[in-house]
Design an enzyme around this catalytic site. Structure first.
Site, PDB file in Angstrom:
ATOM      1  CG  ASP A  91      20.405  21.909 -25.786  1.00  0.00           C
ATOM      2  OD1 ASP A  91      20.465  20.770 -25.268  1.00  0.00           O
ATOM      3  OD2 ASP A  91      19.431  22.276 -26.456  1.00  0.00           O
ATOM      4  CE1 TYR A  93      20.941  17.194 -17.494  1.00  0.00           C
ATOM      5  CE2 TYR A  93      22.006  18.910 -16.195  1.00  0.00           C
ATOM      6  CZ  TYR A  93      21.963  17.608 -16.645  1.00  0.00           C
ATOM      7  OH  TYR A  93      22.925  16.711 -16.251  1.00  0.00           O
ATOM      8  CG  PHE A 104      27.014  16.522 -18.689  1.00  0.00           C
ATOM      9  CD1 PHE A 104      26.073  15.656 -19.214  1.00  0.00           C
ATOM     10  CD2 PHE A 104      28.045  16.954 -19.509  1.00  0.00           C
ATOM     11  CE1 PHE A 104      26.158  15.223 -20.531  1.00  0.00           C
ATOM     12  CE2 PHE A 104      28.138  16.532 -20.825  1.00  0.00           C
ATOM     13  CZ  PHE A 104      27.196  15.670 -21.341  1.00  0.00           C
ATOM     14  CG  HIS A 218      25.135  11.872 -24.873  1.00  0.00           C
ATOM     15  ND1 HIS A 218      24.275  11.899 -23.803  1.00  0.00           N
ATOM     16  CD2 HIS A 218      25.518  13.148 -25.080  1.00  0.00           C
ATOM     17  CE1 HIS A 218      24.144  13.144 -23.386  1.00  0.00           C
ATOM     18  NE2 HIS A 218      24.890  13.924 -24.136  1.00  0.00           N
TER      19      HIS A 218
END
Length: 257
Positions: A91, A93, A104, A218
């Site tokens: 989701d 930031y 990202f 991740h």
């Protein structure tokens, strides 16, 4: 978002400006996104209106919703037809000023960069030899057909994961299925590679219809050392694109090799 773990802070700032959510009724999807995306997302038009109503109720209750309203559907503004890579985030930031509607990515002016993005850039350099620019703006990738899509497209400031189970998952599932379902006139698959970092992203595998994937841990600081570093995602993506007869992605972001 950029981490599989809860955010380690809370937000107590002022609420965001009272800008309408553009996908509230009676807006037309064709006015908000590329025409081919508007066509494939038409079945969730009512759901988007319901999400907009929930977000407005939260905002009236004093919550700060991220990203800004005009950026929530930004991932769909470039044509579906041009997509060749999908990079899936969790989701947005939750830090005010960071979320820009592309997974990202952050704005050009953001310093310091989020830690997950720093780890992505470190792996980019190790994998390809590219030294990224200081900017965390990934729109140059998006311009080449890299779809930077979060599974959930909004978040409350300071509360990672706060808009899960609000309906976004169904919207982005339909988007992923549409990406994977594209076919050439001869019936062969349109080239696509999905980059799946972490368990949340890897949950979309059933929607990909067998499209090739690049999977690892991740890039969050909490998990990057457990399989993200050394995974060579950028060169692997390009190898898989070439195998499908597509051009590789130029992963440079205004930097010199």
């Amino acid at each position: 978002m950029t981490t599989d773990q809860p955010q380690l802070f809370s937000y107590s700032g002022s609420t965001a400006p009272d800008t309408p959510f553009p996908f509230a009724a009676p807006a037309r999807l064709a006015d908000l996104m590329a025409p081919d995306w508007a066509e494939v997302l038409a079945p969730v038009r009512t759901q988007l209106e319901e999400i907009a109503s929930e977000l407005e109720a939260e905002r009236r209750a004093g919550q700060h919703i991220l990203p800004s309203p005009e950026n929530i559907l930004r991932v769909f503004q470039r044509p579906l037809a041009s997509a060749r890579v999908l990079i899936v985030g969790q989701d947005p930031y939750p830090t005010p000023g960071h979320a820009v509607g592309l997974s990202f990515s952050v704005g050009k002016e953001v310093r310091p960069l989020p830690r997950s993005l720093n780890n992505i850039f470190a792996e980019l350099h190790t994998d390809t030899g590219i030294t990224p620019s200081p900017s965390g703006d990934l729109s140059a990738w998006a311009d080449q057909g890299v779809v930077l899509m979060n599974r959930v497209l909004t978040v409350r400031a300071g509360e990672a994961g706060s808009h899960r189970k609000r309906g976004w998952e169904e919207v982005t599932e339909l988007a992923v299925r549409a990406l994977a379902a594209r076919r050439r006139p001869d019936g062969t698959r349109v080239p696509l590679v999905a980059v799946l970092w972490g368990r949340d992203a890897q949950g979309i595998v059933p929607f990909l219809g067998g499209a090739p994937t690049v999977e690892s841990a991740h890039p969050s600081p909490l998990s990057a050392s457990r399989g993200f570093f050394g995974s060579r995602p950028f060169s692997r993506v390009n190898e898989l694109l070439v195998q499908q007869g597509a051009q590789p992605v130029d992963w440079r972001l205004g930097a010199v090799r």
